[in-house]
Design an enzyme around this catalytic site. Sequence first.
Site, PDB file in Angstrom:
ATOM      1  N   GLY A 280      28.784 -39.307   5.289  1.00 46.93           N
ATOM      2  CA  GLY A 280      29.589 -39.071   4.211  1.00 46.93           C
ATOM      3  C   GLY A 280      30.844 -39.876   3.617  1.00 46.93           C
ATOM      4  N   HIS A 281      31.803 -39.311   2.954  1.00 52.33           N
ATOM      5  CA  HIS A 281      32.652 -40.369   2.573  1.00 52.33           C
ATOM      6  C   HIS A 281      33.931 -40.417   3.577  1.00 52.33           C
ATOM      7  CE1 HIS A 281      35.026 -36.612   0.536  1.00 52.33           C
ATOM      8  NE2 HIS A 281      34.645 -36.413   1.872  1.00 52.33           N
ATOM      9  N   ASN A 282      34.551 -41.610   3.769  1.00 54.50           N
ATOM     10  CA  ASN A 282      35.558 -42.163   4.534  1.00 54.50           C
ATOM     11  C   ASN A 282      35.135 -42.215   5.702  1.00 54.50           C
ATOM     12  OD1 ASN A 282      37.105 -41.139   2.113  1.00 54.50           O
ATOM     13  ND2 ASN A 282      37.391 -39.228   2.929  1.00 54.50           N
TER      14      ASN A 282
END
Lengths: 330, 330, 330
Positions: free
Chosen positions: A232-234
């Site tokens: 997922g992002h980050n």
Amino acid sequence: MKLSKIAKTIGGKIFGQDIEVKNIKSILTARAEDLTILLDKLYLKDAQKSKACAIVTFTTEVKPKNGILVKNPRKVLPKLLKLFAYEDKQLGISKTASIDDSVKLGKALFIDDYVRIKEKTVIQDNVKIYSGATIGRNVVIGAGTIIYPNVTIYNNTQIGKNCIIHAGAVLGADGFGFERNEKKEWEKVTQLGKVVIGNDVEIGANSCVDRGAIQDTVIGDGTKIDNLVQIGHNCIVGKHNVFSSMAGLAGSTIVGDYCIWGGQAATAGHLTVGNDVTIMGRSGVTKNIKDNEVIQGFPAQNYKKEWKEQAVLRKWARRQLNKEEKTDEE
Amino acid sequence: MKLSKIAKTIGGKIFGQDIEVKNIKSILTARAEDLTILLDKLYLKDAQKSKACAIVTFTTEVKPKNGILVKNPRKVLPKLLKLFAYEDKQLGISKTASIDDSVKLGKALFIDDYVRIKEKTVIQDNVKIYSGATIGRNVVIGAGTIIYPNVTIYNNTQIGKNCIIHAGAVLGADGFGFERNEKKEWEKVTQLGKVVIGNDVEIGANSCVDRGAIQDTVIGDGTKIDNLVQIGHNCIVGKHNVFSSMAGLAGSTIVGDYCIWGGQAATAGHLTVGNDVTIMGRSGVTKNIKDNEVIQGFPAQNYKKEWKEQAVLRKWARRQLNKEEKTDEE
Amino acid sequence: MKLSKIAKTIGGKIFGQDIEVKNIKSILTARAEDLTILLDKLYLKDAQKSKACAIVTFTTEVKPKNGILVKNPRKVLPKLLKLFAYEDKQLGISKTASIDDSVKLGKALFIDDYVRIKEKTVIQDNVKIYSGATIGRNVVIGAGTIIYPNVTIYNNTQIGKNCIIHAGAVLGADGFGFERNEKKEWEKVTQLGKVVIGNDVEIGANSCVDRGAIQDTVIGDGTKIDNLVQIGHNCIVGKHNVFSSMAGLAGSTIVGDYCIWGGQAATAGHLTVGNDVTIMGRSGVTKNIKDNEVIQGFPAQNYKKEWKEQAVLRKWARRQLNKEEKTDEE
């Protein structure tokens, strides 16, 4: 290939004759011209039936009477199998590849048909990009990296040296970021970060690494990711981790180095996982995990605690059911 | 961009000086020229170390001495980040796009290289289709929709306006329908339905929405689907739902509006899920769910019941194990 | 199409008039010109409201007064829906397909734009390959097989006759094989095996079948695989199995014939699963499974045992919680 040549590469001591082998095959699929390998004493019985003419083994109590004796056959696998690898020697840039004029191209490239590379991207030396792959703008692909067919790399992604990105993988798609408004509708949060992949990373077929919202999603050097994995992002993932198939990291997870994720194991978002952590298959991680932990279950905890608790519960349940059955019979 | 310009878009009150910022970055990755944002008091300590020159915040007790004070920074994210978005202004239709003569093309399109569009398909105004995407026959793509690289859209699919379909997504592949014959072999049931996607829908990378058997698979307006999600055939999904990564709906599930699916959550087939339902991560839904329920576990039930039952069982198991340990010691 | 023509294909007895129908639709979506079908008495009420002009049914107590009476409507689905199927009659090889001169091409092929086929591959008669698909070197694609867009087939893969490979599927990517060295880094084990797919196999969108290490990964005749499924390296899967969406086999699993895998069900590696086994949805298989077992849970066991144990545990937990609540009230 002669056994002596192989032994020179993998180490170990030849026994029997220094014969020629054609391929390396598993114990039961090997034919008379093949070399085979005994990885575990579990397969010792099979090794006494193998049709192979030669064997890499830790014991000579096997049917093939020629071979190479090594201490731990598993450890020589990388060097051994590489000897038999097919190497794609194609070079050059296809006329049907569509490469923007502003792209910087290194030396000794192979860029196959229908590859699309957009503005300002840098392709370093010895990169191979197979057909149907699409590389966005402002991307960097490090020297020696292989991009397999139909991979999509979004704008601004950075990929290190000697990486392998398997078919259908998607790097840099928008992170899943939305805010609910007063009408209970989801408004898109533009994802401004990028994906940064270190050196020697392998990413499996149809896996996804999302771009960050206002920071980058990072995969550290040497990390290996299997098929159908979601990052997922980050997320910031350290070095030399292993993610088995269908594992997933929700957004903003921080992972240290040398961790192992079993199949379908996943974490909730915004967690920190230490170094040398093993998350067993199908586990669901709901809190931060310290270094060296081996965890399982959902919510995941120390695997021994998990196993013992499950065992004591099941034991009680079975005893209870036995009692009820007896009462029924009476 | 000046803070005053940003404040005009997102609301809030400027503090410190009305300085110029270059980018927006997270608190710890921001450099001296960047704006940052404080989303939660959890990150207050970090915000007292940030190198950013300005901050969007709910408190001025932060290191950056310039910024915009807003009530709830999270709520301004969509407008704020959009200000910094890269906008792809490419227009036109590539000469290497293969578009059937019968396709109806709207205005202001961007159709990149190696895009394939088949007979009778309608592409409305302002659509962007990136390289390697394949659009079948008799498809409708609504105005303003973006189709990323290597997406596959099967025949007859209908997509609404302002949708975003990420790379590798597959819309309209055959639903998984087979009947076993007397030889125990599986005979294919031709899938005659189509996929109908509403407006403002986002579908993540490598996600799949299957076509229906004899009715359509429907995704309602505003629903957001993350990566690697499976929507089975004949599902009817309402409006403004959220499906996190690796969630799955088996066939013929009916879902209301405003529901949230956690990661890896899945339903068995032929179920009905009401409105405003939250299905927590990794849950397995095995029966119909009423409006406003929050459920977890497998089989999924009210999350409080699930948590309490799990807790009381684990507590007992731990006590039991403690007793056994003591007995061992004695 | 007249009911009499349909009855000739599917069997059964006409009632009412031998009218013409245009399409087949589900009970509630059918319009006045459509045929519908009653699959289960669950839908009997709906069938008494259907607008369809005709129905395939096991009872005449339905609203449409014309139709075909059959014993088990579900069993006629494959033949019935095939009558209404759209058949893609395109033939020929696109000028923009890039096919190596050494490829052997059969008769009556359809090869669409931007298909890439590499050296020494064999494409047998009546194969259809849609745009963006990439076929490696030394591959065999059996007669009548359909390869949908953006599929990737790696070198040496063998695919049987009359298979269907859906969009985005990846066959033959490297198995996930690494050995840890003394620096705790993962060294790649070259994957020398190939993927061998039998006849009449269907593989869903974005599913992955990995190549073997030193033996082949094999999928037997008639096996049907849904979307987003992972088949690890060295697996040997028998005939006429069904894998529901998001199911996964870790490496070196051996599966018999006629097994059914529910959604998200997975096995650990190096296991043997017998014939006619059903692995219910979300199960995690951790040991060998004998013929005819129906298993559930994690670790998966006989489904009745699993259900009973879960029930007795939950019952106890609920009673315990009730007691605690009463104590709180007192």
